[in-house]
Design an enzyme around this catalytic site. Structure first.
Site, PDB file in Angstrom:
ATOM      1  N   SER A   1     -29.884  47.430  22.641  1.00 24.83           N
ATOM      2  CA  SER A   1     -30.378  46.275  23.389  1.00 24.83           C
ATOM      3  C   SER A   1     -29.709  46.100  24.747  1.00 24.83           C
ATOM      4  CB  SER A   1     -30.203  45.009  22.550  1.00 24.83           C
ATOM      5  OG  SER A   1     -28.845  44.837  22.185  1.00 24.83           O
TER       6      SER A   1
ATOM      7  N   HIS B   1     -36.054  46.295  19.849  1.00 27.09           N
ATOM      8  CA  HIS B   1     -36.458  46.657  21.214  1.00 27.09           C
ATOM      9  C   HIS B   1     -37.283  47.945  21.252  1.00 27.09           C
ATOM     10  CE1 HIS B   1     -33.997  43.528  23.027  1.00 27.09           C
ATOM     11  NE2 HIS B   1     -33.157  43.777  22.034  1.00 27.09           N
TER      12      HIS B   1
ATOM     13  N   LYS C   1     -40.257  39.788  20.436  1.00 32.20           N
ATOM     14  CA  LYS C   1     -40.045  40.537  21.673  1.00 32.20           C
ATOM     15  C   LYS C   1     -41.406  41.107  22.108  1.00 32.20           C
ATOM     16  CE  LYS C   1     -35.277  41.221  20.232  1.00 32.20           C
ATOM     17  NZ  LYS C   1     -34.737  39.953  20.717  1.00 32.20           N
TER      18      LYS C   1
END
Ligand SMILES: Cc1ncc(COP(=O)(O)O)c(C=O)c1O
Length: 394
Positions: A176, A204, A235
């Site tokens: 990240s 991610h 996300k």
């Protein structure tokens, strides 16, 4: 002075004091910050789906049809049809037997790790893993063996030297704060050889890399092979919540033993509806993932042309390491004055001495805006004499 006041003062003295910034409109490639439009380069809404009309409408429809909240934990009365349907979709998308929703990625990691390892066992964790993994290791009360970042050889040394039973190897898929990718085939080989499970955090990676945005595990051709794949809905999928993909047996076990699943309210139907619509968009428009990669490459090159390099990054996370916290935050503020909003990241989020300005790219950024932003950040860095520093010009 109270203890808390003294601790706050110490944070200020060390350049580590944090404050909240306020966004005055929806998320997007540009946002309103303190009444000013700025280019947003620090959001994890990588595909721009948080403000996509279809995703917003799905959230609204789910609220109208199913209600604003789930009312209880899944094992009490909060298990609703949208949860079950999204789990089926996520498991198919990731190539797993089953998926299990959690309230957030933090809850998914902490609950899953603590359920899968315990006293007398060892969890092997990459030194740059996310805080929610670190906290999961603490909650597990197993021994934690921390291996050097992405260093499979060091991991093997630790596996060989372990006195407790190897329970779990755990790693971010895409890191990240660094934007690099874990060496998954090597980690899986070691997991098999030493009888441990492998768990990969795709917070991610989902929606950002791999075929059709299926993540780092899919990119390595290991879907269904890696034992546990965790991902988030907050996300690239533009919503909120998280999930764990695994075998039916492992999911059944987590339903029974993951405390953050058992003792926490089920995710609200609007978040679930939004995530489901986001998954539809991702499957229908895989070109968003390609645009994200192209934008990331463009920003990396444009920053490098300014003397600002991100040597480890191969993904949409592009960190420029500065070193100390104070110059990092000064660069952050100067960039912001020039209309570029990238966050300065300091300890404890990153190791001491490795503070950085961390850019995250979106598929919805315009290439020209990224080029201009890189130039503005370069100007800001020159203005405060940072580009003379070997740490960033190297
Ligand atoms: C690698 C990683 N894992 C887990 C999380 C936690 O996810 P969530 O924000 O859904 O709690 C994050 C997000 O900050 C993350 O970056």
């Amino acid at each position: 002075m109270t203890d808390v006041a003294a601790r706050l003062e110490e944070l200020r003295d060390r350049g580590l004091y944090r404050r909240l910034r306020l966004i005055e409109g929806p998320q997007g490639p540009r946002v309103l910050l303190s009444g000013r439009e700025v280019l947003l380069l620090c959001s994890n809404d990588y595909l721009g789906l948080a403000s996509d009309q279809r995703v917003r409408e799905a959230a609204a429809e789910a609220a109208l049809h199913w209600g604003a909240g789930a009312g209880a934990s899944r094992l009490i009365s909060g298990n609703m049809q949208p949860h079950r349907e999204l789990e089926t979709r996520l498991a198919a998308f990731k190539g797993y037997e089953r998926a299990l929703l959690f309230g957030s990625g933090y809850l998914a990691n902490s609950g899953t790790i603590a359920a899968l390892a315990g006293p007398g066992e060892v969890v092997f964790s990459d030194e740059l893993n996310h805080a929610s993994i670190i906290d999961g290791c603490r909650l597990a009360r197993a021994e934690t063996a921390v291996y050097r970042h992405n260093d499979a050889r060091h991991l093997e040394e630790l596996l060989r030297a372990a006195t407790g039973a190897p329970a779990l190897i755990v790693t971010d898929g895409v890191f990240s704060m660094d934007g690099d990718v874990a060496p998954l085939p090597e980690l899986l080989e070691l997991a098999r050889r030493y009888g441990a499970r492998l768990m990969v955090d795709e917070a991610h990676a989902t929606g950002a890399i791999g075929p059709g945005g299926r993540g780092a595990v899919a990119a390595a051709g290991l879907s269904g092979e890696v034992d546990i794949v965790m991902g988030t809905l907050g996300k690239a999928l533009g919503s909120y919540g998280a999930y764990v993909c695994a075998s039916a047996e492992t999911v059944d076990y987590l339903v029974n033993r993951a405390r953050s699943f058992i003792f926490s309210t089920a995710p609200p139907p609007p978040s679930i509806g939004a995530a489901r619509a986001a998954l539809d968009v991702l499957e229908a428009e895989p070109e968003r993932v390609e645009r994200l990669a192209a934008n990331a490459q463009l920003l990396r090159e444009a920053l490098a042309a300014e003397g600002l390099t991100a040597p480890a990054s191969t993904t949409q996370i592009v960190p420029i390491e500065i070193g100390e916290a104070e110059p990092t935050m000064e660069l952050c503020e100067r960039a912001l004055e020039r209309g570029v909003f990238a966050q300065g990241i300091r300890p404890p989020t990153v190791p001491e001495g490795s503070s950085r300005l961390r850019f995250t790219v979106m598929a919805t950024h315009e290439p020209e805006d990224l080029r201009r932003a890189a130039h503005q950040v370069g100007e800001a860095a020159r203005e405060i004499g940072l580009l003379k520093s070997a740490t960033i010009a190297a």
